[in-house]
Structure formats: C-alpha cells, structure tokens
Scaffold this motif. Structure first.
Motif, short mmCIF file in Angstrom:
data_model
loop_
_atom_site.label_atom_id
_atom_site.label_comp_id
_atom_site.label_asym_id
_atom_site.label_seq_id
_atom_site.Cartn_x
_atom_site.Cartn_y
_atom_site.Cartn_z
N UNK A 120 32.40 34.49 30.03
CA UNK A 120 31.83 35.48 30.96
C UNK A 120 32.85 35.88 32.02
N UNK A 121 33.58 34.90 32.54
CA UNK A 121 34.56 35.19 33.60
C UNK A 121 35.74 36.00 33.08
N UNK A 122 36.10 35.80 31.80
CA UNK A 122 37.27 36.47 31.24
C UNK A 122 36.95 37.78 30.54
N UNK A 123 35.68 38.08 30.38
CA UNK A 123 35.32 39.25 29.58
C UNK A 123 36.01 40.51 30.11
N UNK A 124 36.62 41.28 29.21
CA UNK A 124 37.35 42.50 29.63
C UNK A 124 36.54 43.46 30.49
N UNK A 125 35.21 43.48 30.31
CA UNK A 125 34.39 44.38 31.12
C UNK A 125 34.49 44.06 32.61
N UNK A 126 34.74 42.78 32.92
CA UNK A 126 34.86 42.38 34.32
C UNK A 126 36.15 42.88 34.95
N UNK A 127 37.09 43.30 34.08
CA UNK A 127 38.40 43.75 34.59
C UNK A 127 38.63 45.23 34.32
N UNK A 128 37.55 45.93 34.02
CA UNK A 128 37.68 47.36 33.67
C UNK A 128 38.31 48.16 34.80
N UNK A 129 38.07 47.78 36.06
CA UNK A 129 38.61 48.51 37.20
C UNK A 129 39.83 47.83 37.81
N UNK A 130 40.28 46.75 37.17
CA UNK A 130 41.44 46.01 37.70
C UNK A 130 42.73 46.70 37.30
N UNK A 131 43.83 46.22 37.85
CA UNK A 131 45.12 46.79 37.49
C UNK A 131 45.47 46.41 36.05
N UNK A 132 46.44 47.14 35.49
CA UNK A 132 46.78 46.99 34.07
C UNK A 132 47.14 45.55 33.72
N UNK A 133 47.87 44.86 34.61
CA UNK A 133 48.28 43.49 34.34
C UNK A 133 47.07 42.59 34.10
N UNK A 134 46.06 42.71 34.95
CA UNK A 134 44.88 41.87 34.82
C UNK A 134 44.07 42.22 33.58
N UNK A 135 44.01 43.49 33.23
CA UNK A 135 43.30 43.88 32.01
C UNK A 135 43.99 43.26 30.79
N UNK A 136 45.31 43.31 30.79
CA UNK A 136 46.06 42.72 29.66
C UNK A 136 45.86 41.20 29.61
N UNK A 137 45.93 40.54 30.75
CA UNK A 137 45.75 39.09 30.79
C UNK A 137 44.34 38.70 30.36
N UNK A 138 43.36 39.54 30.68
CA UNK A 138 41.99 39.26 30.26
C UNK A 138 41.90 39.19 28.74
N UNK A 139 42.52 40.14 28.07
CA UNK A 139 42.50 40.16 26.60
C UNK A 139 43.25 38.95 26.03
N UNK A 140 44.42 38.65 26.61
CA UNK A 140 45.22 37.53 26.12
C UNK A 140 44.48 36.21 26.31
#
Length: 209
Positions: A57-77
């Motif tokens: 739940x904490x790592x789900x990409x939806x939680x980082x949809x508005x974050x900067x690109x680095x955090x979106x990438x790290x979420x997926x990884x």
C-alpha cells in the motif's frame, strides 16, 4: 548507499529510516533485508504477509502519481523488488533454494557445479524412476503412476526437511563446506523429485482432458 533526500545511510529497506522518503535500491539487497528480517528459513509467514500488505500500500505507484519523476521510478522499482521477495520468502521450498544461493550455490543455474556433483547412484536411481514413469504413462496405467507419485512426494518432503536442517546449521556456521554440500545435495533431490511430480501432473491433466 546514501538516501537521495537526507544523505543518511540506507539499510536496504524500501523507505529511509531517517527521513521516511522512498529509498533507492541497493544492489545485492537480499529479499530478507527488504522485510527487515535476518536470513533464516524460519520465517513467520503471517507476519510476512502483514508486512507485505502494508508495504504494498505504501509503495503503490498511485501514491506517487503527483511526486517527482525520481520517486515515481523508485516506487516501481521497489514494488517489483517487494513482489519478488514476497513470492520467494512465503514459499518454504523457494525460500530454501534462495537461502542456499546466499551461501554461494545457485541451483537455478543448470550449469552450476552442485548440479553436476550430485551422487552418481542418485542420478542412476532418478533415471530408473523416469524410465518406469514413462513406461507407466505409455501404458496409461494411472494407478501405477499415482503410487509412484505418492512415493516420490514423500521422498521430496524428506529431502526438503533435510535441506532445511542443513540451512539452519549454516546459520550457526556460515560457509561450512560439508553443511553447504549437504544442503545442496538435498535440494538437488528436491529439484529432481519436483520435476518427476510435474510430469505426473501433466499426465493426469491429459487423462482428464
């Protein structure tokens, strides 16, 4: 590896312990480290499942949809790494093979020395078993196939338990050659028996079709 946000040392967990930001992946981080667990075969599966759900739940990409690109990438990884770790650690057999790989023996590689050094008498026995199974399948003798599967299933369970005991020994004496060898041979037997049972499953599915 230092946290990209606060410059504190990361410990392999998905989030930085210091600032709480999603962490960068550290090369070689073990599946156990992702959950903050010591490398051991004795894992509390219910606790593992609970941690997995929370981290998912904490790592789900939806939680980082508005974050900067680095955090979106790290979420997926981190999500991919978490899923891989969970699939491995929740299963007692996969966990055993993975632990052995941490001790330097990767049985997932077909060319590994451990695969080539299985006792000759066991390899000959396996050949005889496979020939007997092939004959029973060719004769469409489902009863005989099931009896053979029950016997091999019991032997597989015994080999896995032997491997687990050896792996527990390696927790106390890491890298001890004879214990590594014992675990390798036991899991090698598990692998051969599993393939035998997979052939049985394929035959039974064919009979039902």
């Amino acid at each position: 590896m230092k946290c990209w946000n606060c410059d504190k040392e990361s410990e392999g967990r998905p989030f930085c312990n210091a600032c709480g930001k999603i962490a960068g992946r550290i090369a070689g981080t073990s599946h156990f480290a992702i959950f903050g667990l010591p490398p051991s075969h004795d894992v509390a599966v219910e606790s593992l499942e609970r941690q997995y759900r929370e981290l998912s739940l904490k790592l789900h990409p939806d939680r980082f949809a508005q974050a900067e690109a680095r955090e979106r990438r790290l979420s997926l990884e981190q999500t991919t790494a978490l899923n891989d770790a969970y699939k491995t650690l929740k299963d007692t057999t996969r966990r055993a093979f993975y632990l052995l790989s941490l001790h330097g023996v990767d049985l997932d590689r077909e060319d590994t020395d451990a695969q080539k050094r299985m006792p000759l008498e066991f390899l000959e026995e396996v050949m005889d078993l496979r020939e007997a199974l092939d004959a029973a399948i060719a004769a469409r003798d489902a009863g005989r196939v099931q009896r053979m599967a029950q016997d091999v299933g019991t032997r597989r369970s015994g080999a896995l338990q032997e491997a687990v005991e050896a792996l527990r020994g390696l927790e106390k004496s890491p890298g001890e050659p004879e214990t590594v060898k014992k675990a390798s041979h036991a899991l090698g037997r598990v692998r051969y028996f599993t393939r035998f049972l997979e052939q049985v499953d394929a035959f039974e599915e064919e009979m039902l079709a």
